[in-house]
Design a protein around this motif. Structure first.
Motif, mmCIF file in Angstrom:
data_model
loop_
_atom_site.group_PDB
_atom_site.id
_atom_site.type_symbol
_atom_site.label_atom_id
_atom_site.label_comp_id
_atom_site.label_asym_id
_atom_site.label_seq_id
_atom_site.Cartn_x
_atom_site.Cartn_y
_atom_site.Cartn_z
ATOM 1 N N LEU A 360 102.314 22.971 36.892
ATOM 2 C CA LEU A 360 102.814 21.990 35.936
ATOM 3 C C LEU A 360 101.678 21.501 35.041
ATOM 4 O O LEU A 360 100.508 21.482 35.460
ATOM 5 N N ASP A 361 102.027 21.049 33.843
ATOM 6 C CA ASP A 361 101.009 20.516 32.945
ATOM 7 C C ASP A 361 100.656 19.082 33.335
ATOM 8 O O ASP A 361 101.133 18.562 34.356
ATOM 9 N N HIS A 363 101.641 16.386 32.345
ATOM 10 C CA HIS A 363 102.807 15.494 32.413
ATOM 11 C C HIS A 363 103.784 15.933 33.507
ATOM 12 O O HIS A 363 104.914 15.448 33.567
ATOM 13 N N LYS A 364 103.353 16.874 34.314
ATOM 14 C CA LYS A 364 104.153 17.421 35.416
ATOM 15 C C LYS A 364 105.424 18.100 34.934
ATOM 16 O O LYS A 364 106.497 17.992 35.527
ATOM 17 N N TYR A 442 96.148 20.372 35.218
ATOM 18 C CA TYR A 442 97.431 20.887 35.690
ATOM 19 C C TYR A 442 97.679 20.396 37.114
ATOM 20 O O TYR A 442 96.780 19.873 37.777
ATOM 21 N N TYR A 443 98.904 20.600 37.567
ATOM 22 C CA TYR A 443 99.275 20.276 38.939
ATOM 23 C C TYR A 443 99.937 21.494 39.573
ATOM 24 O O TYR A 443 100.822 22.111 38.973
ATOM 25 N N ALA A 445 102.507 22.421 42.174
ATOM 26 C CA ALA A 445 103.611 21.765 42.880
ATOM 27 C C ALA A 445 104.148 22.705 43.960
ATOM 28 O O ALA A 445 104.521 23.845 43.656
ATOM 29 N N TYR A 465 101.917 17.565 45.265
ATOM 30 C CA TYR A 465 101.174 17.983 44.081
ATOM 31 C C TYR A 465 99.677 18.046 44.383
ATOM 32 O O TYR A 465 99.151 17.250 45.149
ATOM 33 N N LYS A 467 96.133 18.266 42.024
ATOM 34 C CA LYS A 467 95.592 18.222 40.672
ATOM 35 C C LYS A 467 94.421 19.189 40.522
ATOM 36 O O LYS A 467 93.531 19.233 41.380
ATOM 37 N N ASP A 487 96.099 11.732 42.446
ATOM 38 C CA ASP A 487 97.318 12.112 41.725
ATOM 39 C C ASP A 487 97.021 12.250 40.233
ATOM 40 O O ASP A 487 96.350 11.426 39.652
#
Length: 487
Positions: A360-361, A363-364, A442-443, A445, A465, A467, A487
Motif C-alpha cells: 500500500l502507498d 495513504h494505505k 509504503y506499507y 499489509a 501493517y 511500514k 505505524d
C-alpha cells in the motif's frame, strides 16, 4: 488482608534477591562449593513446604575429546515437586517489555523486571564449576528452558500426561510463551557442552544460580549437585542428540460430506490474526521486495479444514469443522477449495483465500498485490501460548496438518490455538514487483481471511501493517524497514 502462604514464603526471598544481585558486583564471585555449604546467602525454604524444583545429576559423566575440545551431555534434570512448575512470559506488543509470571500451587507471582528477556528460557539459570585436583579450571553458565521433548514421570503417582510444550522458541515474532514441568515429572535440560579441557577427571559442581534459588525458594540441597566428569581421547561411535519423532494418529475421512453445512459453530472459535511482515529485503535483481508473513490463531479453538478431492480433478472441496469446548465435532461448513501447487518450493495442496498480501502507498491505498493467495496451513511457529485454549503441543495431538501428496484423496490442515503459519521470503509468489514504483513510504499489509469465508470469533483484527521506505533506482532498489510498532 490475609496473604497466601506462597506469597508470604516468597516475600523474604524476593527482598533478598536485591541483596544477592548487589553483592555479586563487589569482589570475586563466590564459588559453588561455598553455596552448597549454605554460605551463599540463599534463603532456606520452609521445611513444611516442598521445594518447587529439584535438580538431579548422574554420578559419572563420560566426555570424549574431539580435536582440542571435549563433548559431553551431563544429563541434568529438573523435577517439579508439590505442584506443576509453570512460567508464563508475555509482551503486549512488539517492542514492549516482557512480563513474566510464576504459576505454582494455585498462586501467580509476577517476577522482577527483566528476569526473562526473551522466550528462549531463563537466562543464567545454571552455573557449572569445573575443578581438577581441587583447583578451579573454568566456570560456565547455562540458560534454562524448562520445556523438553524428553520428560518422564519421577514417581508413580504423577499424572499420566504432561501438557507443556516440548521446546522453547527463539522466534522474534513470538508474543507469549509457556514453560512448565508437570508435577512429579522430570524434564531433561538441554545441557550438551563442548569445552576445551585436557584428559583427566574433573569434579563438576552444578547449581541453579543463587538468583533463581532465592526467587523460587529452592534450598541448596535441591539446587546444587556434583558429578565426576571423566575426559578421555577415544570416543565410541554414537549418534548426535536424539531426534524427536511424531507419529500422527488420525487422518481425515476419505468420504466427502453430503451437505454443504451441518450443525453450527459453538462458542469456541478460532480468531485469525496477522503478524506484521518481517524478513523484509530487496532480492538479488534489485527489483522485487521479498518478505515473510505469519497468520496465527488467537482463538480458543483450532482452525480445522479438511479437503476432499473431486473425481478426476486436482481440486478439493474444503470444509471447516467446528468443535465444542471438549474438542468434539459439532458441525461443519463448505468454505472454499484447495488446489495442488506444482511450484518447486511448494508441491502440496493449498487452501485458497486464507490470506492476502498487498503493498500500500503512504495513504494505505493498494498499489501492488502479491500473487500468493493459497496456503497449506501448518503450525510453524509458537506465537502466544498464553491465550485461552492454547495448544502447547500442537504436533502431538490427533489434529495435525498433512499437506498431502498429489494423489491424495483427502487432507487435513490445522492451525492450533496459539500457533501461527509462516511463509518465508524464498517461497514463490512471496514478493512485490518494484518496477515502475516511485520511491517513498509504503506499507506491507498482511490480511487473514480476506473474503471472510472462514468462521472466526473476530474479523476486525485480521490486518497487520509494516511500514517501509523504498529508495534506489531500477535494478538497484533499496528498502528501509521501520520497527513493528511504528505505524
Amino acid at each position: 488482608m490475609k496473604r497466601s502462604r506462597l506469597v508470604i514464603a516468597l516475600a523474604a526471598p524476593l527482598t533478598a534477591l536485591a541483596c544477592v544481585a548487589a553483592g555479586s558486583t563487589a569482589g570475586a564471585a563466590p564459588t559453588l562449593s561455598t553455596a552448597s555449604s549454605g554460605a551463599s546467602g540463599v534463603s532456606t525454604a520452609d521445611a513444611a513446604t516442598p521445594s518447587p524444583l529439584r535438580l538431579t545429576a548422574p554420578r559419572l559423566v563420560e566426555g570424549y575429546l574431539s580435536g582440542t575440545r571435549v563433548e559431553f551431555d551431563p544429563s541434568l534434570r529438573l523435577v517439579a515437586q508439590g505442584a506443576p512448575f509453570e512460567i508464563r512470559s508475555k509482551r503486549t506488543a512488539y517492542g514492549a517489555p516482557i512480563v513474566t509470571t510464576w504459576h505454582h500451587g494455585g498462586e501467580v507471582v509476577t517476577l522482577p523486571r527483566r528476569t526473562v528477556t526473551d522466550f528462549a528460557g531463563l537466562p543464567g539459570f545454571l552455573r557449572m564449576d569445573f575443578r581438577k585436583g581441587g583447583e578451579l579450571v573454568t566456570t560456565r553458565y547455562r540458560s534454562g528452558c524448562l520445556n523438553s521433548w524428553s520428560t518422564e514421570r519421577a514417581h508413580p503417582d504423577a499424572p499420566l500426561r504432561s501438557p507443556y510444550p516440548q521446546s522453547c522458541s527463539t522466534s522474534r515474532i513470538m508474543l507469549g510463551s509457556v514453560m512448565g514441568i508437570q508435577e512429579g515429572y522430570a524434564t531433561r535440560l538441554d545441557s550438551w557442552m563442548r569445552l576445551k579441557l585436557a584428559p583427566g577427571r574433573y569434579q563438576v559442581t552444578v547449581a541453579v544460580t543463587a538468583k533463581y534459588r532465592t526467587l523460587f525458594g529452592i534450598p541448596a540441597s535441591d539446587g546444587v549437585k556434583t558429578f565426576t566428569l571423566r575426559v578421555t581421547k577415544d570416543a565410541p561411535d554414537y549418534d548426535d542428540h536424539e531426534r524427536r519423532t511424531v507419529t500422527p494418529s488420525l487422518r481425515p475421512g476419505t468420504t466427502e460430506p453430503t451437505r454443504a453445512a451441518a450443525g453450527a459453530p459453538g462458542e469456541p472459535q478460532p480468531d485469525l490474526r496477522s503478524i506484521p511482515a518481517f524478513g523484509i529485503r530487496v532480492d538479488g535483481s534489485g527489483n522485487y521486495l521479498q518478505f515473510s508473513a505469519n497468520v496465527w490463531n488467537a482463538g480458543n479453538s483450532p482452525l480445522v479444514v479438511d479437503g476432499f478431492r473431486r473425481p478426476n480433478e486436482d481440486i478439493m472441496d474444503a470444509y471447516q469443522y467446528f468443535l465444542d469446548a471438549d474438542g468434539n465435532q459439532v458441525g461443519y461448513r463448505l468454505v472454499g477449495t484447495m488446489a495442488w501447487d506444482d511450484k518447486d518450493t511448494h508441491q502440496h495442496w493449498h487452501f485458497r483465500d486464507f490470506a492476502r498480501y498487498r503493498l500500500l502507498d503512504a495513504h494505505k491505498v493498494g498499489v501492488v498485490r502479491s500473487r500468493k493467495e493459497a496456503f497449506c496451513l501448518a503450525n510453524t511457529d509458537a506465537i502466544d501460548y498464553t491465550v485461552d485454549g492454547a495448544d502447547w503441543q500442537p504436533d502431538t495431538t490427533d489434529l495435525h496438518t498433512a499437506c498431502g501428496e498429489r494423489d491424495s484423496l483427502s487432507i487435513r490442515e490445522v492451525l492450533a490455538s496459539g500457533s501461527g503459519d509462516t511463509y518465508a521470503q524464498f517461497r514463490a509468489g512471496q514478493s512485490f514487483s518494484l518496477k515502475g514504483l516511485p520511491n517513498g513510504v509504503y506499507y506491507i499489509a498482511v490480511e487473514a481471511n480476506p473474503v471472510h469465508n472462514l468462521v472466526e470469533s473476530d474479523t476486525t483484527n485480521n490486518v497487520a501493517y509494516r511500514k517501509v521506505l523504498i529508495g534506489g533506482r531500477l535494478g538497484a532498489r533499496t528498502v528501509k524497514v521501520y520497527p513493528m510498532n511504528v505505524d
